[in-house]
Design a protein around this motif. Structure first.
Motif, PDB file in Angstrom:
ATOM      1  N   VAL A  59      -3.927 -54.531   3.164  1.00  0.00           N
ATOM      2  CA  VAL A  59      -3.404 -55.809   3.659  1.00  0.00           C
ATOM      3  C   VAL A  59      -3.808 -56.960   2.747  1.00  0.00           C
ATOM      4  CG1 VAL A  59      -3.527 -57.484   5.546  1.00  0.00           C
ATOM      5  CG2 VAL A  59      -3.303 -55.033   6.049  1.00  0.00           C
ATOM      6  N   GLU A  60      -5.095 -57.081   2.405  1.00  0.00           N
ATOM      7  CA  GLU A  60      -5.590 -58.236   1.660  1.00  0.00           C
ATOM      8  C   GLU A  60      -5.160 -58.209   0.198  1.00  0.00           C
ATOM      9  OE1 GLU A  60      -9.701 -59.133   2.293  1.00  0.00           O
ATOM     10  OE2 GLU A  60      -9.623 -58.568   4.418  1.00  0.00           O
ATOM     11  N   VAL A  61      -5.161 -57.024  -0.406  1.00  0.00           N
ATOM     12  CA  VAL A  61      -4.712 -56.941  -1.792  1.00  0.00           C
ATOM     13  C   VAL A  61      -3.216 -57.228  -1.880  1.00  0.00           C
ATOM     14  CG1 VAL A  61      -4.356 -55.370  -3.749  1.00  0.00           C
ATOM     15  CG2 VAL A  61      -6.552 -55.401  -2.546  1.00  0.00           C
ATOM     16  N   GLY A  62      -2.465 -56.789  -0.882  1.00  0.00           N
ATOM     17  CA  GLY A  62      -1.036 -57.114  -0.855  1.00  0.00           C
ATOM     18  C   GLY A  62      -0.804 -58.614  -0.770  1.00  0.00           C
ATOM     19  N   GLN A  63      -1.595 -59.305   0.064  1.00  0.00           N
ATOM     20  CA  GLN A  63      -1.475 -60.753   0.165  1.00  0.00           C
ATOM     21  C   GLN A  63      -1.834 -61.428  -1.163  1.00  0.00           C
ATOM     22  OE1 GLN A  63      -4.088 -61.773   3.359  1.00  0.00           O
ATOM     23  NE2 GLN A  63      -2.645 -61.190   4.973  1.00  0.00           N
ATOM     24  N   LEU A  64      -2.889 -60.929  -1.799  1.00  0.00           N
ATOM     25  CA  LEU A  64      -3.328 -61.527  -3.064  1.00  0.00           C
ATOM     26  C   LEU A  64      -2.277 -61.352  -4.157  1.00  0.00           C
ATOM     27  CD1 LEU A  64      -5.523 -62.907  -4.721  1.00  0.00           C
ATOM     28  CD2 LEU A  64      -6.514 -60.653  -5.173  1.00  0.00           C
ATOM     29  N   LYS A  65      -1.699 -60.147  -4.250  1.00  0.00           N
ATOM     30  CA  LYS A  65      -0.672 -59.902  -5.260  1.00  0.00           C
ATOM     31  C   LYS A  65       0.569 -60.750  -4.996  1.00  0.00           C
ATOM     32  CE  LYS A  65      -1.946 -55.170  -6.570  1.00  0.00           C
ATOM     33  NZ  LYS A  65      -1.534 -53.738  -6.598  1.00  0.00           N
ATOM     34  N   SER A  73       5.151 -71.161  -8.575  1.00  0.00           N
ATOM     35  CA  SER A  73       5.993 -71.940  -7.666  1.00  0.00           C
ATOM     36  C   SER A  73       5.132 -72.944  -6.910  1.00  0.00           C
ATOM     37  CB  SER A  73       6.706 -71.015  -6.694  1.00  0.00           C
ATOM     38  OG  SER A  73       5.750 -70.318  -5.917  1.00  0.00           O
ATOM     39  N   GLN A  74       5.790 -73.797  -6.138  1.00  0.00           N
ATOM     40  CA  GLN A  74       5.045 -74.767  -5.345  1.00  0.00           C
ATOM     41  C   GLN A  74       4.201 -74.037  -4.305  1.00  0.00           C
ATOM     42  OE1 GLN A  74       4.868 -78.008  -5.718  1.00  0.00           O
ATOM     43  NE2 GLN A  74       6.228 -78.008  -7.491  1.00  0.00           N
ATOM     44  N   LEU A  75       3.015 -74.562  -4.057  1.00  0.00           N
ATOM     45  CA  LEU A  75       2.125 -73.909  -3.107  1.00  0.00           C
ATOM     46  C   LEU A  75       2.723 -73.879  -1.702  1.00  0.00           C
ATOM     47  CD1 LEU A  75      -1.348 -75.294  -4.208  1.00  0.00           C
ATOM     48  CD2 LEU A  75      -0.414 -73.016  -4.564  1.00  0.00           C
ATOM     49  N   ASP A  76       3.517 -74.871  -1.383  1.00  0.00           N
ATOM     50  CA  ASP A  76       4.113 -74.902  -0.046  1.00  0.00           C
ATOM     51  C   ASP A  76       5.005 -73.690   0.210  1.00  0.00           C
ATOM     52  OD1 ASP A  76       2.849 -77.215   0.553  1.00  0.00           O
ATOM     53  OD2 ASP A  76       4.522 -78.519  -0.011  1.00  0.00           O
ATOM     54  N   ASP A  77       5.569 -73.119  -0.872  1.00  0.00           N
ATOM     55  CA  ASP A  77       6.452 -71.969  -0.704  1.00  0.00           C
ATOM     56  C   ASP A  77       5.712 -70.772  -0.125  1.00  0.00           C
ATOM     57  OD1 ASP A  77       8.348 -72.629  -3.723  1.00  0.00           O
ATOM     58  OD2 ASP A  77       8.434 -73.493  -1.715  1.00  0.00           O
ATOM     59  N   ALA A  78       4.417 -70.701  -0.366  1.00  0.00           N
ATOM     60  CA  ALA A  78       3.648 -69.554   0.122  1.00  0.00           C
ATOM     61  C   ALA A  78       3.615 -69.535   1.641  1.00  0.00           C
ATOM     62  CB  ALA A  78       2.236 -69.590  -0.438  1.00  0.00           C
ATOM     63  N   HIS A  79       3.631 -70.729   2.266  1.00  0.00           N
ATOM     64  CA  HIS A  79       3.643 -70.762   3.731  1.00  0.00           C
ATOM     65  C   HIS A  79       4.935 -70.166   4.261  1.00  0.00           C
ATOM     66  CE1 HIS A  79      -0.065 -72.798   4.336  1.00  0.00           C
ATOM     67  NE2 HIS A  79       0.281 -73.901   3.680  1.00  0.00           N
ATOM     68  N   ALA A  84       0.570 -64.408   6.383  1.00  0.00           N
ATOM     69  CA  ALA A  84      -0.349 -64.005   7.447  1.00  0.00           C
ATOM     70  C   ALA A  84      -1.787 -64.285   7.057  1.00  0.00           C
ATOM     71  CB  ALA A  84      -0.171 -62.518   7.780  1.00  0.00           C
ATOM     72  N   LEU A  85      -2.053 -65.524   6.676  1.00  0.00           N
ATOM     73  CA  LEU A  85      -3.396 -65.901   6.268  1.00  0.00           C
ATOM     74  C   LEU A  85      -4.307 -65.981   7.480  1.00  0.00           C
ATOM     75  CD1 LEU A  85      -2.503 -68.774   3.761  1.00  0.00           C
ATOM     76  CD2 LEU A  85      -2.994 -66.393   3.233  1.00  0.00           C
ATOM     77  N   SER A  86      -5.559 -65.602   7.266  1.00  0.00           N
ATOM     78  CA  SER A  86      -6.555 -65.761   8.319  1.00  0.00           C
ATOM     79  C   SER A  86      -6.876 -67.249   8.453  1.00  0.00           C
ATOM     80  CB  SER A  86      -7.811 -64.974   7.956  1.00  0.00           C
ATOM     81  OG  SER A  86      -8.456 -65.575   6.833  1.00  0.00           O
ATOM     82  N   PRO A  87      -7.532 -67.651   9.545  1.00  0.00           N
ATOM     83  CA  PRO A  87      -7.881 -69.078   9.704  1.00  0.00           C
ATOM     84  C   PRO A  87      -8.678 -69.630   8.527  1.00  0.00           C
ATOM     85  CG  PRO A  87      -8.149 -67.928  11.785  1.00  0.00           C
ATOM     86  CD  PRO A  87      -7.832 -66.877  10.765  1.00  0.00           C
ATOM     87  N   PHE A  88      -9.669 -68.852   8.033  1.00  0.00           N
ATOM     88  CA  PHE A  88     -10.453 -69.303   6.886  1.00  0.00           C
ATOM     89  C   PHE A  88      -9.584 -69.412   5.635  1.00  0.00           C
ATOM     90  CE2 PHE A  88     -14.239 -67.992   9.350  1.00  0.00           C
ATOM     91  CZ  PHE A  88     -15.023 -69.129   9.149  1.00  0.00           C
ATOM     92  N   GLN A  89      -8.720 -68.405   5.414  1.00  0.00           N
ATOM     93  CA  GLN A  89      -7.841 -68.437   4.258  1.00  0.00           C
ATOM     94  C   GLN A  89      -6.868 -69.612   4.337  1.00  0.00           C
ATOM     95  OE1 GLN A  89      -6.180 -64.489   4.600  1.00  0.00           O
ATOM     96  NE2 GLN A  89      -7.549 -63.648   3.019  1.00  0.00           N
TER      97      GLN A  89
END
Length: 338
Positions: A59-65, A73-79, A84-89
């Motif tokens: 799960v986490e490596v998939g999110q990182l990749k 790209s713009q950071l907003d696009d990641a949202h 599925a970011l954790s609260p801390f992330q």
């Protein structure tokens, strides 16, 4: 990536090992647990931990990749990609967005200020060129020949400094201001020699120029600037009543070489690797207040932009030879295709 994940989860691994040790100690000391298989418990816990560990790794490596794959790209696009970011992330991510936004704002402001400064400097240079032209016309009215020659020389030095500043300001946008065409070397070289006439007459410097019938594919205006910088250095550092040789040849690859040889003070061996660096004046420059260390730096950088290679050979007290190598047809195609 696995090693990175293991380092990130060392606390997990340490806590699991701690739990296993505690359980094994309890199973050993507590008589009521003697009938329970300690190995069975250890294996169950270990298998459960490994399954959980693999799941989190996927799960986490998939999110990182996914994030790294869209880092441009713009950071907003990641949202919008539902990572599925954790609260801390998510908190980290929001802070990163804020930092990027602030830095982008500062960078844009700096770019605007730099562009404004460049525009103002260009306007100033063009304003200065107008009175310089008027002064040059008025010099013809001076009857005292010696005084006129002296004023013409000083005017030329001032003109060269203004011209150097103009080209330095334009250098950042040279890709938008170049035009490659077939240029006859004779036309460029003779024009620059005539522009230096007053200075040459004052020092008694002459020119021995080859026929220069060759034509090369380059930008005429920027080539003239390069030749101007080399000729001004040759005149500046040559002794009175000397001669500057200008000739051409063809190298084994078929490229045209333009040589400009002076009989000046030469360049020290330790200075040669650094003469094209910005603001480097070298040994000779420390003996002359006129040296700025910008002429050869600009000439070298302009030459790189239009595909010309500058090289120099020099011997102290015997003079220097600056060589311009013009690109071949295939090199020119690569240059225009960039």
């Amino acid at each position: 990536m696995l090693l990175l994940f293991l380092k990130e989860r060392l606390a997990w691994i340490g806590f699991f090992v701690f739990i296993i040790v505690i359980l094994n100690v309890l199973f050993t000391l507590d008589a009521g647990l003697v009938s329970v298989s300690i190995w069975y418990v250890n294996v169950c816990l270990l298998v459960s931990f490994i399954v959980f560990f693999i799941w989190r790794y996927v799960v986490e490596v998939g999110q990182l990749k996914d994030f790294l794959g869209n880092v441009d790209s713009q950071l907003d696009d990641a949202h919008s990609r539902n990572l599925a970011l954790s609260p801390f992330q998510a908190a980290y991510f929001t802070k990163i967005e804020d930092v990027f936004y602030d830095k982008d704002t500062e960078l844009n402001q700096a770019k605007v200020q730099l562009q404004e400064y460049t525009d103002e400097l260009l306007a100033w240079v063009h304003e200065v060129k107008a009175p310089l032209t008027s002064i040059n016309l008025m010099l013809d009215r001076i009857e005292d020949l010696a005084l006129r020659r002296k004023l013409e020389t000083e005017w030329l030095r001032l003109h060269l400094l203004v011209d150097q500043q103009l080209h330095q300001t334009r250098f950042s946008s040279i890709e938008k201001d170049n035009y490659m065409a077939e240029i006859e070397l004779r036309t460029v070289v003779y024009k620059e020699i005539r522009a230096m006439q007053a200075w040459c007459i004052e020092k008694g410097i002459g020119f021995d120029v080859d026929e220069l019938t060759e034509t090369v594919m380059t930008d005429g205006k920027w080539l003239a600037f390069i030749v101007r910088q080399i000729l001004s250095n040759a005149i500046k550092y040559s002794p009175a009543n000397s001669e500057v040789l200008i000739f051409t040849e063809v190298d084994p690859m078929g490229a045209t070489l333009l040589h400009i040889k002076d009989a000046g003070i030469g360049i020290c061996k330790e200075d040669l690797p650094r003469i094209f660096q910005k603001s480097y004046t070298g040994t000779a420059g420390r003996e002359s207040a006129q040296s700025t260390g910008m002429g050869l730096y600009l000439a070298h950088n302009v030459a790189q932009k239009i595909g010309v290679r500058i090289s120099v050979q020099s011997i102290v007290d015997e003079g220097s030879i600056f060589t311009l190598r013009f690109p071949l047809q295939n090199e020119y195609v690569k240059l225009t295709g960039r």
